[in-house]
Scaffold this active site. Structure first.
Site, short mmCIF file in Angstrom:
data_model
loop_
_atom_site.label_atom_id
_atom_site.label_comp_id
_atom_site.label_asym_id
_atom_site.label_seq_id
_atom_site.Cartn_x
_atom_site.Cartn_y
_atom_site.Cartn_z
N ASP A 14 0.86 -1.19 0.00
CA ASP A 14 0.00 0.00 0.00
C ASP A 14 0.89 1.23 0.00
OD1 ASP A 14 -2.15 1.69 0.13
OD2 ASP A 14 -2.78 1.11 2.15
N ASP A 108 -2.79 2.54 -6.15
CA ASP A 108 -1.79 2.62 -5.08
C ASP A 108 -1.71 1.40 -4.17
OD1 ASP A 108 -4.26 3.06 -3.93
OD2 ASP A 108 -3.56 4.65 -2.59
N GLU A 109 -2.37 0.31 -4.51
CA GLU A 109 -2.24 -0.88 -3.67
C GLU A 109 -2.49 -2.14 -4.48
OE1 GLU A 109 -5.22 -1.56 -0.63
OE2 GLU A 109 -6.54 -0.07 -1.55
#
Length: 367
Positions: A14, A108-109
């Site tokens: 993350d 983003d993860e």
């Protein structure tokens, strides 16, 4: 009691304050300052906040005005999604050097299954550390990670040592980790559900584990089985490299509330064109068209219609949306309109779905 369920080596990576961190990376003048990606105007919303801003209580989904009240020195920057996608693709390329089993959740993860990996490294903990270091060395951004036996625990663990940290939950530590966890930190337990659990005397994983499956089903419906299983470390969902979308949509929030249907139709036409572009870009079409209406009092309403054929053309999308708009009288002036398409041509019925692979139990595994 040791962990007794199928063991995989799953990493959840993350990125830390991703959008805001990219802005600070590209603009050195923003570094060390409270930054919010989004709009600070009357209808602006915070999409992401730097850690300097979070110290003042600025959070994503907060209105720009509220964020400014919390942090008068807050600097707003417009989002640059093309740039975020560019960086995200470079991060994903790093992931793919270690395993092909990469499941992106957003820009983003992502989840990585490194049970078997391209370097033959037996330690998921060391792989996560190496990946985080490479992201920093090659891209100048920080990431956090969670490492454990399944996706659920890995995702929860990635929040433990944020920012710029990681947490490994070994198989033998799974029961204690989950029992001691605050219920609001369970992935899938939102604010409303947490409040309901508090009223039922459920404050920790141990409290949740003490409840029977029948009790949880009674109070949480279909979610009851999920809560009953995950608190026992049961989450068999595999890492899926290709996540098939269930729906595609486009929406607009207006700077001024709309009360005229003529103006609404103009906006719906723009939204339909954008939705057509997104569908055709991904070679998708769908049968169910949903109109989303958010009123000035923030009340949300959806109206849907299922056609007998797949559509992606903006003219059909617009005509169906217009029909849905006129279906019932509007309850108030409108601040947001959206159109989405579901029941896509990628959907597969139960007969075509792949059953989950059974994985042998391994109680001794190096993390």
């Amino acid at each position: 009691m040791a962990y007794e369920f199928p063991v995989r080596k799953i990493i959840h990576v993350d990125m830390d304050a991703f959008y805001a961190s990219v802005e600070q990376l590209d603009n050195p003048e923003l570094r060390g300052k409270p930054v919010a990606v989004g709009g600070g105007a009357k209808r602006g919303v915070v999409a992401a906040a730097s850690y300097e801003a979070r110290k003042f209580g600025v959070r994503s989904a907060m209105s720009g005005q509220a964020a400014k009240r919390n942090c008068p020195e807050l600097i707003f920057v417009k989002p640059r999604f093309d740039r975020y996608k560019e960086i995200s693709s470079k991060i994903r390329a790093i992931f793919l050097e270690y395993t092909d089993l990469v499941e992106p959740l957003s820009l983003d993860e992502a989840y990585l299954d490194v049970t078997e990996n391209k370097f033959g490294n037996p330690s998921a903990t060391m792989i996560a550390k190496e990946i985080r270091q490479r992201i920093y060395d090659e891209l100048g951004l920080r990431a956090s990670a969670g490492i454990s036996v399944n996706k659920f625990i890995a995702k929860v663990a990635s929040d433990v040592n944020k920012p710029n940290g990681q947490k490994t939950v070994d198989p033998e530590d799974v029961p204690e980790f989950l029992e001691q966890l605050e219920i609001r930190k369970f992935y899938g337990v939102g604010k409303v559900t947490a409040e309901k659990m508090y009223q039922l005397g459920i404050f920790t994983g141990k409290d949740l584990k003490d409840k029977s499956e029948d009790f949880l089903n009674t109070h949480f419906g279909k979610g009851g089985k999920f809560y009953y299983q995950v608190v026992r470390g049961i989450h068999l969902s595999p890492v899926k490299p290709e996540r098939t979308p269930k729906s595609v949509g486009a929406e607009r929030t207006f700077s001024e509330n709309l009360s005229s249907e003529i103006f609404m139709l103009e906006r719906l036409e723009q939204i339909a064109h954008e939705l057509e572009r997104r569908l055709k870009k991904n070679q998708l079409a769908g049968k169910t068209i949903t109109l989303k209406i958010k009123y000035s009092d923030f009340k949300l309403q959806t109206r849907a219609k299922t056609l007998s054929y797949f559509v992606a053309d903006h003219s059909v999308l617009l005509e169906t949306a217009k029909e849905l708009l006129y279906q019932d009288a509007l309850q108030n002036s409108v601040r947001l309109l959206g159109i989405s398409v579901s029941n896509l041509n990628t959907d597969r019925g139960q007969e075509g779905e792949e059953k989950e692979e059974t994985i042998a139990v391994q109680l001794q595994i190096e993390f």
